[in-house]
Design a protein around this motif. Sequence first.
Motif, PDB file in Angstrom:
ATOM      1  N   ALA A 103     -10.161  -5.419  10.049  1.00  0.00           N
ATOM      2  CA  ALA A 103      -9.826  -6.520  10.970  1.00  0.00           C
ATOM      3  C   ALA A 103      -8.738  -7.424  10.361  1.00  0.00           C
ATOM      4  O   ALA A 103      -7.729  -7.701  11.028  1.00  0.00           O
ATOM      5  N   PRO A 104      -8.890  -7.867   9.100  1.00  0.00           N
ATOM      6  CA  PRO A 104      -7.816  -8.717   8.530  1.00  0.00           C
ATOM      7  C   PRO A 104      -6.454  -8.023   8.515  1.00  0.00           C
ATOM      8  O   PRO A 104      -5.438  -8.657   8.813  1.00  0.00           O
ATOM      9  N   SER A 116     -19.425 -21.662   0.089  1.00  0.00           N
ATOM     10  CA  SER A 116     -18.971 -21.562   1.480  1.00  0.00           C
ATOM     11  C   SER A 116     -17.486 -21.906   1.479  1.00  0.00           C
ATOM     12  O   SER A 116     -17.089 -22.963   0.999  1.00  0.00           O
ATOM     13  N   ILE A 117     -16.668 -20.986   1.980  1.00  0.00           N
ATOM     14  CA  ILE A 117     -15.227 -21.264   2.009  1.00  0.00           C
ATOM     15  C   ILE A 117     -14.767 -21.363   3.462  1.00  0.00           C
ATOM     16  O   ILE A 117     -15.468 -20.915   4.373  1.00  0.00           O
ATOM     17  N   ASP A 118     -13.604 -21.969   3.672  1.00  0.00           N
ATOM     18  CA  ASP A 118     -13.065 -22.107   5.034  1.00  0.00           C
ATOM     19  C   ASP A 118     -13.000 -20.739   5.677  1.00  0.00           C
ATOM     20  O   ASP A 118     -12.461 -19.798   5.078  1.00  0.00           O
ATOM     21  N   ASN A 119     -13.506 -20.659   6.894  1.00  0.00           N
ATOM     22  CA  ASN A 119     -13.529 -19.360   7.561  1.00  0.00           C
ATOM     23  C   ASN A 119     -12.121 -18.991   8.035  1.00  0.00           C
ATOM     24  O   ASN A 119     -11.545 -19.682   8.861  1.00  0.00           O
ATOM     25  N   PRO A 120     -11.552 -17.890   7.509  1.00  0.00           N
ATOM     26  CA  PRO A 120     -10.198 -17.511   7.948  1.00  0.00           C
ATOM     27  C   PRO A 120     -10.193 -16.911   9.350  1.00  0.00           C
ATOM     28  O   PRO A 120      -9.144 -16.761   9.958  1.00  0.00           O
ATOM     29  N   ARG A 121     -11.382 -16.552   9.853  1.00  0.00           N
ATOM     30  CA  ARG A 121     -11.483 -15.896  11.163  1.00  0.00           C
ATOM     31  C   ARG A 121     -11.810 -16.905  12.247  1.00  0.00           C
ATOM     32  O   ARG A 121     -12.311 -17.993  11.955  1.00  0.00           O
ATOM     33  N   VAL A 122     -11.570 -16.530  13.479  1.00  0.00           N
ATOM     34  CA  VAL A 122     -12.059 -17.329  14.608  1.00  0.00           C
ATOM     35  C   VAL A 122     -13.293 -16.597  15.123  1.00  0.00           C
ATOM     36  O   VAL A 122     -13.183 -15.501  15.688  1.00  0.00           O
ATOM     37  N   GLU A 123     -14.475 -17.170  14.856  1.00  0.00           N
ATOM     38  CA  GLU A 123     -15.724 -16.529  15.255  1.00  0.00           C
ATOM     39  C   GLU A 123     -16.830 -17.566  15.251  1.00  0.00           C
ATOM     40  O   GLU A 123     -16.709 -18.604  14.596  1.00  0.00           O
ATOM     41  N   LEU A 124     -17.930 -17.275  15.967  1.00  0.00           N
ATOM     42  CA  LEU A 124     -19.083 -18.181  15.937  1.00  0.00           C
ATOM     43  C   LEU A 124     -19.764 -18.036  14.582  1.00  0.00           C
ATOM     44  O   LEU A 124     -19.948 -16.920  14.085  1.00  0.00           O
ATOM     45  N   GLU A 125     -20.145 -19.163  13.983  1.00  0.00           N
ATOM     46  CA  GLU A 125     -20.790 -19.100  12.664  1.00  0.00           C
ATOM     47  C   GLU A 125     -22.311 -19.223  12.759  1.00  0.00           C
ATOM     48  O   GLU A 125     -23.019 -19.044  11.767  1.00  0.00           O
ATOM     49  N   GLU A 126     -22.797 -19.574  13.950  1.00  0.00           N
ATOM     50  CA  GLU A 126     -24.243 -19.586  14.232  1.00  0.00           C
ATOM     51  C   GLU A 126     -24.360 -19.064  15.647  1.00  0.00           C
ATOM     52  O   GLU A 126     -23.709 -19.599  16.542  1.00  0.00           O
ATOM     53  N   HIS A 127     -25.177 -18.044  15.869  1.00  0.00           N
ATOM     54  CA  HIS A 127     -25.235 -17.485  17.223  1.00  0.00           C
ATOM     55  C   HIS A 127     -26.460 -16.604  17.383  1.00  0.00           C
ATOM     56  O   HIS A 127     -27.057 -16.146  16.395  1.00  0.00           O
ATOM     57  N   TYR A 128     -26.790 -16.319  18.623  1.00  0.00           N
ATOM     58  CA  TYR A 128     -27.847 -15.350  18.932  1.00  0.00           C
ATOM     59  C   TYR A 128     -27.294 -13.953  18.667  1.00  0.00           C
ATOM     60  O   TYR A 128     -26.122 -13.686  18.941  1.00  0.00           O
ATOM     61  N   PRO A 159     -14.479  -8.221  21.605  1.00  0.00           N
ATOM     62  CA  PRO A 159     -14.171  -8.012  20.185  1.00  0.00           C
ATOM     63  C   PRO A 159     -13.419  -9.177  19.558  1.00  0.00           C
ATOM     64  O   PRO A 159     -12.824  -9.986  20.264  1.00  0.00           O
ATOM     65  N   GLY A 160     -13.438  -9.215  18.211  1.00  0.00           N
ATOM     66  CA  GLY A 160     -12.928 -10.391  17.511  1.00  0.00           C
ATOM     67  C   GLY A 160     -11.650 -10.189  16.710  1.00  0.00           C
ATOM     68  O   GLY A 160     -11.318 -11.038  15.875  1.00  0.00           O
ATOM     69  N   SER A 161     -10.937  -9.069  16.901  1.00  0.00           N
ATOM     70  CA  SER A 161      -9.659  -8.886  16.193  1.00  0.00           C
ATOM     71  C   SER A 161      -8.878  -7.786  16.911  1.00  0.00           C
ATOM     72  O   SER A 161      -9.447  -7.041  17.722  1.00  0.00           O
ATOM     73  N   PHE A 162      -7.586  -7.667  16.568  1.00  0.00           N
ATOM     74  CA  PHE A 162      -6.799  -6.587  17.192  1.00  0.00           C
ATOM     75  C   PHE A 162      -7.316  -5.212  16.759  1.00  0.00           C
ATOM     76  O   PHE A 162      -7.194  -4.241  17.493  1.00  0.00           O
ATOM     77  N   TYR A 163      -7.901  -5.141  15.560  1.00  0.00           N
ATOM     78  CA  TYR A 163      -8.537  -3.890  15.137  1.00  0.00           C
ATOM     79  C   TYR A 163      -9.722  -3.564  16.047  1.00  0.00           C
ATOM     80  O   TYR A 163      -9.830  -2.463  16.586  1.00  0.00           O
ATOM     81  N   HIS A 164     -10.626  -4.540  16.225  1.00  0.00           N
ATOM     82  CA  HIS A 164     -11.799  -4.271  17.062  1.00  0.00           C
ATOM     83  C   HIS A 164     -11.373  -3.932  18.488  1.00  0.00           C
ATOM     84  O   HIS A 164     -11.990  -3.095  19.155  1.00  0.00           O
ATOM     85  N   LEU A 165     -10.308  -4.604  18.937  1.00  0.00           N
ATOM     86  CA  LEU A 165      -9.792  -4.285  20.284  1.00  0.00           C
ATOM     87  C   LEU A 165      -9.325  -2.840  20.371  1.00  0.00           C
ATOM     88  O   LEU A 165      -9.497  -2.180  21.396  1.00  0.00           O
TER      89      LEU A 165
END
Length: 382
Positions: free
Chosen positions: A102-103, A321-333, A177-183
């Motif tokens: 993904a990265p 805990s480091i700054d999340n480089p991704r755009v994603e939910l960090e707490e979720h069902y 999906p959460g990245s161009f790879y996942h897409l």
Amino acid sequence: MRVLVIGGDGYCGWATALYLSNRGHDVAILDSLVRRHWDAQLQVNTLTPIAPIQQRLQRWHDLTGKTIDLFIGDICDYSFLINSLQQFKPDAIVHFGEQRSAPFSMIDREHAVLTQSNNVIGNLNILYAIKEELPDCHLVKLGTMGEYGTPNIDIEEGYITIEHNGRKDTLPYPKQPGSFYHLSKVHDSHNIQFACKVWGLRATDLNQGIVYGVLTEETGMDELLINRLDYDGVFGTALNRFCIQAAIGHPLTVYGAGGQTRGLLDIRDTVRCIEIAVNNPAEAGEFRVFNQFTELFSIADLAHKVKEAGAAIGLKVEINSIDNPRVELEEHYFNAKNTKLIDLGLQPHYLSDSLLDSLLNFATKYKGRVDANEILPKVKWK
Ligand SMILES: NC(=O)c1ccc[n+]([C@@H]2O[C@H](COP(=O)([O-])OP(=O)(O)OC[C@H]3O[C@@H](n4cnc5c(N)ncnc54)[C@H](O)[C@@H]3O)[C@@H](O)[C@H]2O)c1
């Protein structure tokens, strides 16, 4: 069966090719070796010293008497692909041969385009090649659990039955999906489903979770058969990465709150899941989807498990805990189904202290090869 493993020089593909060969299948590997080239371009390296593919295969032959044929080339080159299929005539094709980070796909426009053209065109070529040359061949395609994203309802295996305005239908499960790879994987799934519908191909889409571990019975037989183990910020995946960070005394890199929950599985289960899919082919015209993971963990859970296992063998492990480089939910069902492979006979290796212990010891053995500058993530989603 005659099984062609596309991407057989990679992490999952190498372990699978040896496993299937050991179980008596006639196996060939097709790989462009592009992953070794991307490592070199990004100046990253596997923790383990992997031998050239020809040497790996020679060693396998010397140890077991079994031969694995080799086709070196790119599946985006259609005539190469067709020639390889005409020569080997597989009953099943296991397709691992994609850009799978993904990265990497989020570095810039070039890497997004490279990922999608490599993955989508390669997969589309395989579909055409099966239709033209081997219409009965079963395609076993590696997708990812990341195709689903993190919906606020249970994740089914591929399909969901929906009632809408008084009518009911069973439809492909929505993908977020959460990245161009996942897409790229979602695009692949759509193309495969369409090919099954219009041409009557048979396919199994394996939505695989994050794979961890390095040793299988076969790759552990000899140093020359050793599998790759990625730890860098681009290709390294959770848990494998944490164990290597622990081994070199680097704080574990939890992105943001660490509540991101994912499906995971041991590499020994990856190879078995592929065997199950190959031995139980989809029907002609069937697009079958299995969720290929054995357990759900949050990233924070994984970090804590590594910390505890590290302490047990005398490693002092910190969690950052480091700054999340991704755009994603960090707490979720997150609740995904995974019964289909188990119904077909998978007996999972659940994550255990002994596995963590062996992975940590393995990482410690090779820690001299780690470049600490490659640990922190450098690719940001925005
Ligand atoms: N590793 C994981 O945790 C994981 C999780 C879920 C899904 N998957 C999927 O499993 C598959 C294998 O993953 P991996 O970790 O083994 O990746 P990897 O990068 O280790 O291996 C992929 C292999 O495919 C080859 N390849 C790539 N593009 C090719 C092309 N156009 N033609 C021929 N060969 C090509 C590469 O050279 C490499 O050897 C991927 O499709 C990935 O998306 C992996």
